[in-house]
Design a protein around this motif. Structure first.
Motif, PDB file in Angstrom:
ATOM      1  N   CYS A   1      50.088 -23.185  20.582  1.00 28.55           N
ATOM      2  CA  CYS A   1      51.291 -22.508  20.111  1.00 28.55           C
ATOM      3  C   CYS A   1      52.437 -22.648  21.096  1.00 28.55           C
ATOM      4  O   CYS A   1      53.592 -22.497  20.752  1.00 28.55           O
ATOM      5  CB  CYS A   1      50.995 -21.033  19.879  1.00 28.55           C
ATOM      6  SG  CYS A   1      50.737 -20.121  21.410  1.00 28.55           S
ATOM      7  N   GLY A   2      52.100 -22.892  22.354  1.00 28.86           N
ATOM      8  CA  GLY A   2      53.151 -23.108  23.344  1.00 28.86           C
ATOM      9  C   GLY A   2      53.696 -21.869  24.003  1.00 28.86           C
ATOM     10  O   GLY A   2      54.618 -21.934  24.820  1.00 28.86           O
ATOM     11  N   LYS A   3      53.133 -20.713  23.681  1.00 27.05           N
ATOM     12  CA  LYS A   3      53.685 -19.491  24.267  1.00 27.05           C
ATOM     13  C   LYS A   3      53.551 -19.489  25.786  1.00 27.05           C
ATOM     14  O   LYS A   3      54.398 -18.956  26.496  1.00 27.05           O
ATOM     15  CB  LYS A   3      53.000 -18.263  23.666  1.00 27.05           C
ATOM     16  CG  LYS A   3      53.754 -16.974  23.932  1.00 27.05           C
ATOM     17  CD  LYS A   3      53.177 -15.785  23.172  1.00 27.05           C
ATOM     18  CE  LYS A   3      54.005 -14.532  23.410  1.00 27.05           C
ATOM     19  NZ  LYS A   3      53.434 -13.339  22.791  1.00 27.05           N
TER      20      LYS A   3
ATOM     21  N   SER B   1      53.766 -22.084  27.795  1.00 30.83           N
ATOM     22  CA  SER B   1      54.846 -22.892  28.368  1.00 30.83           C
ATOM     23  C   SER B   1      56.178 -22.169  28.210  1.00 30.83           C
ATOM     24  O   SER B   1      57.043 -22.248  29.067  1.00 30.83           O
ATOM     25  CB  SER B   1      54.912 -24.239  27.667  1.00 30.83           C
ATOM     26  OG  SER B   1      53.645 -24.824  27.660  1.00 30.83           O
ATOM     27  N   ALA B   2      56.309 -21.471  27.086  1.00 26.57           N
ATOM     28  CA  ALA B   2      57.561 -20.767  26.829  1.00 26.57           C
ATOM     29  C   ALA B   2      57.844 -19.735  27.903  1.00 26.57           C
ATOM     30  O   ALA B   2      58.999 -19.505  28.264  1.00 26.57           O
ATOM     31  CB  ALA B   2      57.500 -20.095  25.461  1.00 26.57           C
ATOM     32  N   GLY B   3      56.787 -19.116  28.427  1.00 26.04           N
ATOM     33  CA  GLY B   3      57.017 -18.045  29.389  1.00 26.04           C
ATOM     34  C   GLY B   3      56.851 -18.483  30.828  1.00 26.04           C
ATOM     35  O   GLY B   3      57.174 -17.737  31.751  1.00 26.04           O
ATOM     36  N   CYS B   4      56.377 -19.686  31.035  1.00 25.89           N
ATOM     37  CA  CYS B   4      56.073 -20.108  32.402  1.00 25.89           C
ATOM     38  C   CYS B   4      57.349 -20.246  33.222  1.00 25.89           C
ATOM     39  O   CYS B   4      58.256 -20.990  32.846  1.00 25.89           O
ATOM     40  CB  CYS B   4      55.330 -21.436  32.391  1.00 25.89           C
ATOM     41  SG  CYS B   4      55.088 -22.110  34.047  1.00 25.89           S
ATOM     42  N   PRO B   5      57.437 -19.552  34.330  1.00 28.01           N
ATOM     43  CA  PRO B   5      58.676 -19.600  35.110  1.00 28.01           C
ATOM     44  C   PRO B   5      58.929 -20.961  35.746  1.00 28.01           C
ATOM     45  O   PRO B   5      60.050 -21.260  36.137  1.00 28.01           O
ATOM     46  CB  PRO B   5      58.459 -18.521  36.174  1.00 28.01           C
ATOM     47  CG  PRO B   5      56.984 -18.369  36.283  1.00 28.01           C
ATOM     48  CD  PRO B   5      56.444 -18.640  34.911  1.00 28.01           C
ATOM     49  N   ILE B   6      57.891 -21.763  35.835  1.00 24.97           N
ATOM     50  CA  ILE B   6      58.035 -23.025  36.559  1.00 24.97           C
ATOM     51  C   ILE B   6      58.125 -24.198  35.598  1.00 24.97           C
ATOM     52  O   ILE B   6      58.253 -25.344  36.019  1.00 24.97           O
ATOM     53  CB  ILE B   6      56.815 -23.254  37.490  1.00 24.97           C
ATOM     54  CG1 ILE B   6      56.280 -21.962  38.059  1.00 24.97           C
ATOM     55  CG2 ILE B   6      57.154 -24.221  38.612  1.00 24.97           C
ATOM     56  CD1 ILE B   6      57.041 -21.371  39.179  1.00 24.97           C
ATOM     57  N   CYS B   7      57.995 -23.925  34.336  1.00 28.00           N
ATOM     58  CA  CYS B   7      57.883 -24.994  33.339  1.00 28.00           C
ATOM     59  C   CYS B   7      58.942 -26.087  33.509  1.00 28.00           C
ATOM     60  O   CYS B   7      58.643 -27.267  33.366  1.00 28.00           O
ATOM     61  CB  CYS B   7      57.941 -24.402  31.940  1.00 28.00           C
ATOM     62  SG  CYS B   7      57.480 -25.539  30.648  1.00 28.00           S
ATOM     63  N   HIS B   8      60.171 -25.702  33.841  1.00 27.87           N
ATOM     64  CA  HIS B   8      61.250 -26.698  33.979  1.00 27.87           C
ATOM     65  C   HIS B   8      60.885 -27.830  34.909  1.00 27.87           C
ATOM     66  O   HIS B   8      61.300 -28.958  34.717  1.00 27.87           O
ATOM     67  CB  HIS B   8      62.513 -26.124  34.642  1.00 27.87           C
ATOM     68  CG  HIS B   8      62.993 -24.843  34.111  1.00 27.87           C
ATOM     69  ND1 HIS B   8      62.173 -23.810  33.753  1.00 27.87           N
ATOM     70  CD2 HIS B   8      64.253 -24.413  33.905  1.00 27.87           C
ATOM     71  CE1 HIS B   8      62.895 -22.805  33.342  1.00 27.87           C
ATOM     72  NE2 HIS B   8      64.160 -23.143  33.421  1.00 27.87           N
TER      73      HIS B   8
ATOM     74  N   SER C   1      54.067 -29.649  30.381  1.00 27.95           N
ATOM     75  CA  SER C   1      54.050 -28.194  30.289  1.00 27.95           C
ATOM     76  C   SER C   1      52.604 -27.710  30.190  1.00 27.95           C
ATOM     77  O   SER C   1      51.707 -28.466  29.820  1.00 27.95           O
ATOM     78  CB  SER C   1      54.880 -27.731  29.100  1.00 27.95           C
ATOM     79  OG  SER C   1      54.505 -28.432  27.943  1.00 27.95           O
TER      80      SER C   1
ATOM     81  N   ASN D   1      50.807 -26.020  28.134  1.00 28.38           N
ATOM     82  CA  ASN D   1      50.000 -26.245  26.927  1.00 28.38           C
ATOM     83  C   ASN D   1      49.595 -27.715  26.793  1.00 28.38           C
ATOM     84  O   ASN D   1      48.549 -28.026  26.235  1.00 28.38           O
ATOM     85  CB  ASN D   1      50.717 -25.756  25.666  1.00 28.38           C
ATOM     86  CG  ASN D   1      51.908 -26.608  25.290  1.00 28.38           C
ATOM     87  OD1 ASN D   1      52.911 -26.617  25.985  1.00 28.38           O
ATOM     88  ND2 ASN D   1      51.790 -27.351  24.190  1.00 28.38           N
ATOM     89  N   GLN D   2      50.402 -28.604  27.335  1.00 26.41           N
ATOM     90  CA  GLN D   2      50.025 -30.013  27.282  1.00 26.41           C
ATOM     91  C   GLN D   2      48.814 -30.290  28.172  1.00 26.41           C
ATOM     92  O   GLN D   2      47.952 -31.100  27.827  1.00 26.41           O
ATOM     93  CB  GLN D   2      51.205 -30.899  27.697  1.00 26.41           C
ATOM     94  CG  GLN D   2      52.287 -30.945  26.621  1.00 26.41           C
ATOM     95  CD  GLN D   2      53.509 -31.717  27.070  1.00 26.41           C
ATOM     96  OE1 GLN D   2      54.049 -31.447  28.139  1.00 26.41           O
ATOM     97  NE2 GLN D   2      53.950 -32.669  26.270  1.00 26.41           N
TER      98      GLN D   2
END
Ligand SMILES: Cc1cc2nc3c(=O)[nH]c(=O)nc-3n(C[C@H](O)[C@H](O)[C@H](O)COP(=O)(O)OP(=O)(O)OC[C@H]3O[C@@H](n4cnc5c(N)ncnc54)[C@H](O)[C@@H]3O)c2cc1C
Ligand SMILES: Cc1cc2nc3c(=O)[nH]c(=O)nc-3n(C[C@H](O)[C@H](O)[C@H](O)COP(=O)(O)OP(=O)(O)OC[C@H]3O[C@@H](n4cnc5c(N)ncnc54)[C@H](O)[C@@H]3O)c2cc1C
Ligand code: SF4
Ligand code: SF4
Ligand code: SF4
Ligand code: SF4
Ligand code: SF4
Ligand code: SF4
Ligand code: SF4
Ligand code: SF4
Lengths: 158, 218, 660, 294
Positions: B32-34, B36-43, B48, B50-51
């Motif tokens: 669902c990606g949630k 990655s959506a909330g991960c502070p470091i994802c950028h 990401s 979930n990948q």
């Protein structure tokens, strides 16, 4: 358990050469009985040493039926009902399953050979499964041998 | 991009290794990606979170272990807390890092406390250190941190930061803070004296032996 | 001494090929009690049936065993056959020599032995059989429909159209349910109220329908065909026979209460009609908020009502109605948005639920259909819709899909674009579930024509930055995080079962699932029936449903009721449990085993009428004949007719080895 | 009330003021802290990302002493707290693991000792919050503060023991009792990237920026924290935001115990205020909370 005397007489110690097992199956009317019918309609062959008693629901099963069968010389028992959630009567098969599990424990505790007692879920569409279950059950009962031997062993021990 | 999916067996193998290590049922993830959506470091991550889970699901071990993602993860647990399927992703990240280290895909940076070695390392880092990426930074830091603990029983921050800078090649960034911190009397110049140093050393070496023998058993 | 007849069938070669049928018939004749035994090619053919009826007459049989195919094939046939000569059909049994024997065993000798065993077992069973008689249950031909949403309305209208009386029960002041709150509806975008209001009016105009609004079910007693419903008509505090519906009272009422109909986006008075098209269009006083009731002051409405209809002393009234069938159509609730702290916890006024959005775009809504956001009344230029909020979320204990939110969210993006042509709509989704006629086309239209931007991923957090909401989500297709600054966020919160429905279901004896949606008897083949005979389901009380499905199911439930009412009496197989009152010790363990609530308490009285003993008693209207009770009773006091202990033990006792 | 005190490495070095103010406040509220003699480092993040056994052995080597002395442990550092608590939970769940660890640490830990974070001491209903309110001497009502919990005090739920992971309240309540104006904001539990502050500074700077900016947007004068890693990260990196993100902020990052101490009227030098990098004294003077000369 009272013992039918003629059975003891006949099967004093070892397995008679032409001994064939006798398995009694209790099938619920809606699923397993229909599944066994389907096995028939599909001409699926299986071991013939099983006889079926129809009950409305596996929840109708009283453990005493099983004891009575054993007393009357049945070598194995199979109880079969609908799959969980598919019971025609909502919850009957759960009851049956629970009762049966407790009963099996009790038998085990008494030193009873559990290869003689079986429970399965067979639906109206599972003719093939039914014939497979029958063959499996009967082969296990064959391994366990004639019930009369068990009785006579007990007798000898006493 | 094209990935060759490993045979079912291999696939099961990698996923089940991670499942065993993390105690998580990776199949629960429905992408669902949630996380990655909330991960502070994802950028900053190459892939990401979930990948990374997807790679594990498909048995793509190389992919899962080679991305900077697992090293950037700050273990903040935001993902674990919000995952609708209640997967503990932070724990999975831990497992991936541990696996990576165990398999020594990346050479660890050696460490020594002797003055002679310092000089040597300093020189070396000037030559090579500048190209190091997060992965080696994190590894270097963890490594140093634990070696400090092993040696002194407690963290010795001056030593840690000094050594880390020397080793990582980011020589001047954090060292600059040193004087300011000292001014505020924030950090000690001399390590604290823990009497149980030998005991700590014993803990470390026992674990080292245990893990080695367990690994061999596998 | 018994006089049993045995009839062994060849089934052409179907049985005869693998079973020596002649030998079986010969063997049967040797069994004690068997006075007549024959074999025949096709027993179910006319001459075959005649063999049986003739034998019954000439041999004075008191038991018949047909050894042929499966009883599932021909039991009914033969019961009819024997009944034609006045023979009790339950003194007849079948031994299954075809499906369970000849067709599955190759060795003819073995199969013949087995056939003999099967016949012997049945002969022993039939000796124990007692004549049984079909149970005739008189049916009260009136139906009760609980819940006045679209499902309940449709069901009531359909049953009434069949010519029967219907009682429609609605707990709120007006019927209409959720559909009345909606703006335009997918997949055709027609106006909800336009298609609904005529039906609501029909309810009051139809002479066959009695509407109890603002009323609740206190108790339901009885069984199929014979229920008694105790209905509590809650005190309206307004005499609706006098009230003209002029509405002055509600305009003047000083109390301000958040409007349920507008999902809290506007206020109403303490005396109120929930919405202008309400049916009945008569106000009620909400005593919890009325100043007269809470503080003893005010009384304004009484003073100004020109019809003198206000009655502060009105009491709840209990009425009893006798009905033969019940349709439950109690609908759904929406998960409150404050369940998700990461989505603003109900702190941000511009994070709203989907139903609030419906009210905001509705012409009858608090903004008269102008889309103004709650915080400052500005028209949102950028809206983010989040799907699956609280659905498909194991961490929230709700792993099911709410089924309709994909569709209404697509609809919302369209309605939004129609109101704000330059506005941008973003939708966060996990999967798009649009299975239905013209449904996927509808979603594609939202994307292709109305330019909704669909983003595949969940949202993790909404936070404020410089007073503007930032929605932080993921797009798993590009594999990264996305952030959208939004003016308004609409949460497609999960469809849930109404609060307290579990207690209500227990009152009715209807099952419910893990999530408290009411349980159908069979998910595929009995989707509108419940396990309690005579009680049916319609609409979203059973599972999340859209309007077309709710209406279809309502029609189906009405069809079942009409089927029940169409016959003279309800005939039931006499395979039911029966209590031996002299041995029953009143432990009621059987009651716990019965999934149908068929076991009741009965007081046995002496001649003076004093209760001397309480025993179990089976309600034959409810009993489905499963036998669970029978297997549970420790004093063997409850028997299942047709499968009683004697009958089963007789079969077991007969299993022994065939002697010859 | 008596507790085994585990200060952890930070409170002996970078976070001395947390140690100071904790001891001062506890003394004032009649809570006795006995420092675990000869404690060793809990291993923090590096241990649990390297070896599970290590991450259990190091904390439990400390807890054993507390258990032998029938004391519950209190740790002011969120990271230490988290490691200690997780380690006890893990061995409570798994008896075999416990035995393994016990042989490694050559001790006998049963798993009976409870682990508290300092926040819990003042919010778990033992009466100290009420006492705090009673004993308040300075008026801090003009001080607008936001409570920052960071990761480890809110997550994971079972470890942190919070009711609402997205909106924890314990620090808010304490600060309220201490008389401050506590504001609601959205970044209570966002990660500040402290564990990356050394290894990947760019990342942690961005996170710090987001948090500081959101706090300032919410109208806060200062931020209260309960973790030395959060504190040093937010405090130290604030000055660098100007270079990297073009914003200059001056939000003091207090340990919540310092604010409690202020409310209780303790002397400012006992609270280590001077040691904060973003000097809080101008703000406090401005609000007439402390005198000009302090
Ligand atoms: C935001 C949103 C948009 C939607 N848009 C569409 C759309 O565009 N198209 C579409 O087809 N569907 C749409 N739907 C779905 C639609 O609302 C439902 O399918 C429909 O309302 C279901 O009707 P119902 O009668 O089963 O339930 P409800 O409408 O919930 O009616 C139940 C009724 O029963 C009453 N009741 C409950 N309990 C009791 C009790 N114990 N005693 C007496 N009465 C009781 C309630 O007061 C209510 O009046 C939407 C839903 C939502 C949430
Ligand atoms: C691969 C597959 C798997 C499926 N699995 C499931 C499943 O697991 N669960 C499930 O719920 N559903 C399943 N379905 C769907 C299910 O098959 C249908 O829902 C169901 O069969 C529909 O029943 P029906 O009576 O409407 O249509 P049909 O089954 O198509 O019956 C229509 C009948 O009408 C007859 N007929 C047609 N035209 C005329 C005419 N002009 N005059 C007279 N007679 C006519 C046809 O001969 C046929 O007998 C599956 C479908 C497929 C294709
Ligand atoms: S939040 Fe959980 S389910 Fe969703 S993608 Fe991440 S790990 Fe998978
Ligand atoms: S634990 Fe790691 S992956 Fe998860 S949200 Fe935090 S930083 Fe991202
Ligand atoms: S009664 Fe059954 S077995 Fe006999 S001919 Fe008819 S179908 Fe065949
Ligand atoms: S003022 Fe009287 S008549 Fe008019 S709506 Fe109200 S109650 Fe009815
Ligand atoms: S008496 Fe109650 S309902 Fe009537 S006007 Fe006053 S507040 Fe409103
Ligand atoms: S219908 Fe769509 S939005 Fe609703 S729960 Fe199912 S997938 Fe999610
Ligand atoms: S029938 Fe049997 S189980 Fe039921 S109340 Fe009587 S004694 Fe008890
Ligand atoms: S037979 Fe089944 S349905 Fe009938 S009373 Fe007994 S348990 Fe209930």
């Amino acid at each position: 358990m009272s013992l039918p005397s003629e059975v003891i007489e006949e099967n004093k110690n070892e397995i008679k050469k032409d001994w064939q097992p006798k398995v009694i199956a209790f099938l619920c009317n809606w699923c397993s009985y229909a599944g066994a019918d389907l096995a028939g309609t599909s001409r699926l062959r299986y071991d013939s040493h099983i006889e079926i008693i129809r009950v409305p629901c596996s929840g109708r099963m009283d453990p005493l039926f099983i004891l009575k069968c054993l007393e009357k010389g049945a070598d194995g028992i199979l109880v079969s009902g609908c799959h969980p959630g598919d019971c025609h009567y909502a919850t009957g098969n759960y009851y049956a399953r629970r009762k049966f599990a407790t009963f099996r424990k009790l038998l085990e505790f008494c030193g009873f050979d559990l290869r003689r007692i079986h429970f399965s879920w067979v639906s109206a569409a599972e003719g093939a499964k039914w014939s497979k279950v029958v063959n499996e059950v009967i082969s296990q009962v064959r391994e366990a041998g004639p019930i009369a031997n068990m009785y006579s062993r007990r007798e000898n021990q006493l | 991009m094209k990935y060759e999916l490993p045979r079912e067996n291999d696939q099961q193998h990698f996923m089940s290794i991670i499942e065993k290590m993390s105690g998580q049922n990776i199949r629960l993830c429905y992408q669902c990606g949630k996380c990655s959506a909330g991960c502070p470091i994802c950028h900053e991550m190459e892939d990401s979170p979930n990948q990374i889970i997807r790679y594990i699901q498909l048995g793509l071990k190389e992919q899962a272990l080679s991305k900077n993602t697992i090293w950037l993860c700050a273990s903040c647990q935001t993902c674990s807390t919000r995952c609708p399927q209640q997967l503990d992703l932070a724990k999975i990240m831990d497992s991936l890092r541990i696996l990576h280290q165990q398999e020594s895909l990346q050479q660890n940076i050696p460490f020594s406390t002797s003055a002679k070695d310092f000089g040597h390392r300093f020189y070396n880092s000037l030559l090579n250190g500048l190209q190091m990426d997060v992965r080696s930074n994190v590894n270097a830091f963890s490594d140093l941190f634990l070696k400090m603990v092993r040696h002194y029983g407690r963290q010795f921050e001056t030593g840690l930061i000094y050594n880390y800078n020397v080793n990582s090649g980011f020589l001047f960034s954090n060292v600059l803070k040193g004087p300011m911190m000292l001014m505020k009397a924030k950090i000690n110049l001399i390590p604290e004296d823990v009497k149980r140093r030998e005991k700590v050393e014993k803990i470390f070496s026992k674990i080292e032996q245990l893990e080695k023998s367990e690994k061999e058993k596998r | 001494m018994a006089r049993i007849g045995v009839f062994v069938c060849w089934c052409g070669s179907n049985i005869a090929e693998n079973v020596d049928v002649v030998e079986v018939a010969r063997y049967a004749a040797t069994l004690p009690g068997v006075v007549h035994s024959v074999d025949y090619k096709y027993m179910c053919s006319d001459p075959g049936q005649k063999l049986i009826t003739d034998a019954i007459r000439t041999q004075h049989l008191d038991g018949v065993v047909v050894a042929a195919c499966s009883p599932r094939m021909h039991e009914v046939t033969y019961r009819r056959t024997v009944a034609t000569v006045g023979f009790n059909p339950y003194l007849f049994e079948m031994a299954n020599l075809r499906e369970h024997c000849s067709w599955v065993h190759e060795n003819k000798a073995e199969a013949t032995i087995k056939a003999k065993n099967l016949v012997r077992m049945m002969v022993e069973k039939v000796k124990q059989n007692q004549p049984l008689y079909q149970i005739q249950i008189p049916v009260t031909k009136r139906a009760l429909v609980i819940g006045g949403g679209i499902a309940g309305i449709q069901a009531a209208l359909d049953v009434a159209a069949g010519g029967y009386e219907v009682i429609l029960l609605e707990k709120d002041p007006s019927i209409g349910g959720h559909m009345a709150q909606l703006d335009e509806t997918f997949p055709t975008l027609d106006c909800s109220q336009c298609i609904m209001t005529p039906r609501m009016v029909e309810i009051v105009q139809n002479p066959n329908i009695t509407l109890y609004s603002y009323s609740e079910l206190d108790a339901l007693e009885g069984y199929i065909g014979n229920f008694t419903a105790k209905i509590r008509k809650k005190a309206r505090s307004v005499d609706i026979t006098k009230c003209t519906g002029c509405g002055v009272c509600q305009q003047k009422c000083p109390a301000k209460v958040p409007s349920e109909f507008d999902e809290g986006l506007s206020t109403r008075g303490a005396i109120y009609v929930p919405f202008p098209q309400a049916v009945p269009n008569k106000p009620v006083i909400d005593r919890e908020h009325c100043i007269k009731f809470t503080k003893g002051k005010c009384g304004l409405c009484e003073k100004i009502c020109p019809a003198g209809a206000i009655d502060y002393n009105q009491q709840d009234e209990i009425v009893e109605e006798k009905v033969g069938a019940v349709i439950v159509a109690t609908g759904y609730d929406l998960l409150p948005k404050d369940t998700y702290a990461e989505y603003g916890y109900g702190q941000y006024p511009d994070v709203i639920t989907s139903l609030q959005f419906e009210r905001l775009v509705s012409a009858s809504g608090p903004t008269n259909g102008e889309l103004k956001r709650p915080s400052d009344g500005k028209i949102p230029q950028k809206i983010v819709f989040i799907q699956c909020v609280g659905s498909r979320d194991a961490s929230q204990g709700r792993s099911y899909c709410s089924k309709i939110c994909c569709m209404y969210t697509a609809k919302h993006t369209m309605l939004y674009r129609h109101k704000v042509p330059k506005g941008e709509a973003y939708v966060f989704y996990m999967d798009i579930r649009a299975g239905g006629k013209n449904y996927d086309e509808f979603v594609r239209r939202a994307i292709e024509e109305d330019k909704a931007v669909y983003i595949r991923g969940r949202v993790s957090k909404i936070y404020l930055q410089n007073g503007r909401m930032v929605v932080r989500g993921a797009d798993t297709l590009i594999g990264g995080q996305v952030e959208i600054k939004a003016d308004m966020v609409v949460l497609a919160t999960a469809i849930t079962a109404p609060k307290g429905i579990d207690k209500f279901a227990q009152k009715l004896g209807v099952g419910y699932d893990l999530h408290h949606f009411l349980s159908e008897a069979h998910p595929k083949l009995r989707p509108v029936e419940t396990n309690s005979a005579g009680i049916y389901l319609a609409g979203a009380c059973q599972a999340p449903k859209d309007i077309p499905e709710a209406v279809a199911q309502a029609g189906a439930a009405a069809g079942k009721v009409l089927g029940l009412f169409g016959g003279k009496n309800l005939c039931r197989e006499p395979i039911v449990a029966k209590v031996n009152e002299s041995t029953c010790i009143g432990c009621f363990i059987c009651q716990k085993a019965c999934a149908y609530g068929a076991i009741e308490m009965k007081g046995l009285k002496d001649r003076k009428g004093n209760v001397i003993k309480v025993v179990a008693s089976v309600n034959t209207g409810k009993c489905q004949g499963c036998g669970a009770c029978t297997a549970t009773c420790r004093s063997n006091s409850i028997e299942l007719e047709g499968y009683n202990d004697q009958q089963i033990y007789a079969q077991i006792n007969a299993i022994g080895f065939t002697n010859d | 009330m008596k507790y085994a005190y585990f200060p952890g490495c930070s409170l002996h070095s970078t976070a001395k003021e947390f140690d100071l103010s904790t001891r001062a406040v506890c003394k004032n509220l009649d809570i006795e802290l006995v420092e675990i003699p000869d404690w060793i480092c809990c291993g923090s993040t590096p241990a649990h990302t390297t070896s599970e056994l290590l991450s259990l052995a190091l904390p439990l080597a400390n807890c054993t002493w507390a258990e032998n002395n029938h004391l519950d442990v209190v740790a002011p550092c969120a990271s230490c707290f988290s490691r200690l608590k997780i380690a006890t939970l893990e061995v409570q769940k798994d008896a075999d693991l416990r035995k393994k660890i016990n042989t490694i640490i050559e001790g006998n830990f049963e798993g009976n000792t409870k682990i508290f974070h300092l926040l819990h001491l003042f919010s778990n209903g033992n009466g100290s919050a009420e006492k705090l309110k009673e004993k308040t001497k300075r008026d801090l009502s003009t001080l607008k503060v936001v409570a920052y919990y960071g990761c480890l005090l809110a997550r994971p739920k079972e470890v942190a023991g919070v009711v609402d992971v997205e909106n924890p309240q314990s620090m808010d309540r304490i600060l309220n009792k201490a008389g401050l104006d506590v504001l609601d904001w959205s970044h209570k539990t966002e990660c500040c990237g402290a564990s990356l502050s050394i290894t990947d500074k760019k990342v942690s700077l961005r996170l710090v920026h987001e948090i500081i900016q959101t706090a300032a947007d919410a109208g806060a004068d200062c931020i209260a924290v309960a973790c030395p890693l959060c504190q040093s990260n937010l405090d130290l990196q604030q000055s660098e935001l100007k270079n990297n993100h073009g914003h200059k902020y001056h939000l003091p990052i207090f340990y919540f115990t310092q604010l409690m101490g202020l409310a209780l009227g303790l002397e400012t030098n006992k609270l280590g205020l001077k040691r904060l990098i973003v000097d809080p004294r101008p703000l406090l003077k401005n609000k007439n909370i402390i005198g000009i000369e302090e």
